[in-house]
Design an enzyme around this catalytic site. Structure first.
Site, mmCIF file in Angstrom:
data_model
loop_
_atom_site.group_PDB
_atom_site.id
_atom_site.type_symbol
_atom_site.label_atom_id
_atom_site.label_comp_id
_atom_site.label_asym_id
_atom_site.label_seq_id
_atom_site.Cartn_x
_atom_site.Cartn_y
_atom_site.Cartn_z
ATOM 1 N N ARG A 61 -19.128 21.967 9.319
ATOM 2 C CA ARG A 61 -19.758 20.677 8.616
ATOM 3 C C ARG A 61 -21.133 20.938 8.049
ATOM 4 N NH1 ARG A 61 -20.449 16.901 13.057
ATOM 5 N NH2 ARG A 61 -22.565 17.662 13.225
ATOM 6 N N TYR A 114 -26.212 2.944 -13.152
ATOM 7 C CA TYR A 114 -24.770 3.042 -12.860
ATOM 8 C C TYR A 114 -24.264 1.795 -11.945
ATOM 9 C CZ TYR A 114 -20.411 5.394 -11.162
ATOM 10 O OH TYR A 114 -19.160 6.002 -10.698
ATOM 11 N N ASP A 186 -31.189 9.897 -11.420
ATOM 12 C CA ASP A 186 -29.487 10.576 -11.901
ATOM 13 C C ASP A 186 -29.831 11.355 -12.925
ATOM 14 O OD1 ASP A 186 -27.082 10.567 -12.526
ATOM 15 O OD2 ASP A 186 -26.661 8.493 -11.587
ATOM 16 N N LYS A 211 -18.611 15.041 -13.067
ATOM 17 C CA LYS A 211 -18.855 15.005 -14.519
ATOM 18 C C LYS A 211 -18.938 16.405 -14.945
ATOM 19 C CE LYS A 211 -18.464 10.691 -13.470
ATOM 20 N NZ LYS A 211 -19.704 9.855 -13.354
#
Ligand SMILES: *Cc1c(COP(=O)(O)O)cnc(C)c1O
Length: 395
Positions: A61, A114, A186, A211
């Site tokens: 993990r 966003y 961001d 993206k």
């Protein structure tokens, strides 16, 4: 966080770093790329090894060479103390927010944010007793008047991914620093190749790796990078939330990063070229592209960015839904779809006005968002020209 095992950090030009960091062919039979390490259990040969907490990988993990190589590369690109992968851009955003906020705090969020980020702030954060208040993206140093004793963070997105306002990050960061509030940015549009928020006073940077980093529309990913002050809190939140990223997705991020520099250069040139051409078309009232001198925030772009992304907006004369449908339904190369950053061009009718709460955004016509991919530019122009003709016929 330890470095990618066996790798000596040396200062390298961005293009060299992108092609060479995070892989060790001599440790993997000469194969160029770091393999997809699948695994939960990592075994220890001795009790000494089991109790040695300096060992890089102790449990699946917590990451693998597949993930760590990318994280180290992005830290270097952003100038960060550390970076962690998340399974999506939105997961990176929520992780960053949860790493700095506690019950009773409030956060200032850009009104151009966003939309799913807004939904998290108004939903989950509100439930946890954290208040989000929205600010005009052009507020600059004026943000000072919105601070209260409980303001612990500012969330910046520059440019807004549908409306393209730029923000005066150094001014906002100066105010936030004086008030001991964290600044989260961001940075998905510009990538660290064209904009380095930590150098301008930000504390945490998030990316929708989906993206530009992945770059081929074939995986979801997100990253959060932090400066030295916020890195321990970020690492702790990541651990406590149990965020783990699948190795196949991590591999696709790594593969995308190898070509990021040349892709960004191409995206930039193509998007700007197409934006300039569109600005000359009679149906186009306005182009929203920060790198164009007619953009109202162009001075901020010039000061704080070294290049521009693939994404920009155009405003057409107000038209009925039928005209919008005729435009987009008949396009042969531009597809409609959420997301962006792939090799293929995209277009989206943009309905952003309804989401605003602190400011009004009136584009003055019908707004579309374009992502410019790698098709021949003349083919893209022809596609748009016939679309604009169909739109005009229905006005
Ligand atoms: C797409 C996007 C996100 C979210 O990324 P996902 O990987 O889709 O969760 C965040 N910020 C911006 C600016 C985006 O365009």
């Amino acid at each position: 966080m330890t470095d990618f095992p066996g790798e000596k950090p040396v200062k390298q030009a961005t293009e060299t770093l992108l092609t060479h960091r995070g892989r060790r062919p001599e440790q993997q039979f000469g194969f160029v790329n770091t393999p997809v390490y699948r695994g939960s259990t990592i075994v220890f040969p001795t009790l000494d090894a089991l109790e040695d907490y300096s060992i890089s990988f102790r449990y699946g993990r917590q990451g693998s060479p597949t993930t760590r190589g990318i994280e180290d590369m992005i830290s270097e690109l952003e100038g960060a103390a550390g970076t962690l992968l998340a399974p999506s851009g939105l997961a990176a955003i929520t992780l960053a927010l949860l790493s700095v906020l506690s019950a009773g705090d409030d956060i200032l969020v850009t009104d151009s944010v966003y939309e799913p980020t807004r939904a998290f702030c108004d939903g989950m954060l509100a439930r946890l007793g954290i208040t989000a208040r929205y600010y005009d993206p052009r507020i600059g140093a004026g943000i000072e008047s919105l601070f209260t004793d409980r303001t612990r963070a500012v969330f910046v997105e520059s440019p807004g991914s549908h409306t393209f306002e730029m923000q005066d990050l150094p001014a906002i960061a100066t105010v936030a620093k004086a008030r001991s509030a964290a600044v989260i940015v961001d940075n998905s549009w510009a990538t660290p190749l064209f904009h380095r928020p930590l150098e301008l006073g930000a504390d945490l940077v998030v990316h929708a790796g989906t993206k530009m980093f992945v770059g081929h529309s074939d995986a979801m990913s997100g990253t959060v990078s932090a400066n030295a002050q916020f890195w321990p809190a970020l690492a702790k939140a990541h651990r406590q939330l149990g965020i783990a990223v699948g190795p196949d997705d991590a591999f696709l991020v790594a593969r995308g990063m190898r070509t990021l520099a040349i892709r960004m250069k191409e995206h930039e040139q193509r998007a700007l070229g197409l934006a300039d051409w569109l600005a000359d078309q009679p149906d186009v009232i306005r182009v929203l592209h920060p790198a164009r001198p007619d953009h109202p925030d162009h001075a901020i772009y010039r000061r704080d960015f070294s290049g521009s992304g693939s994404l920009f907006g155009i405003v057409l004369h107000h038209g009925p839904r039928e005209a919008v449908a005729a435009f987009v339904d008949g396009l042969q190369l531009f597809s409609m779809g959420y997301s962006w950053g792939g090799y293929e061009s995209l277009i989206l009718p943009s309905k952003v006005a309804h989401a605003r709460t602190a400011t009004q955004f009136d584009p003055g016509g019908t707004l579309f968002r374009l992502h410019v991919g790698f098709e021949a530019i003349d083919d893209l122009k022809a596609d748009l020209a016939s679309g604009l003709a169909r739109y005009r016929e229905r006005l």
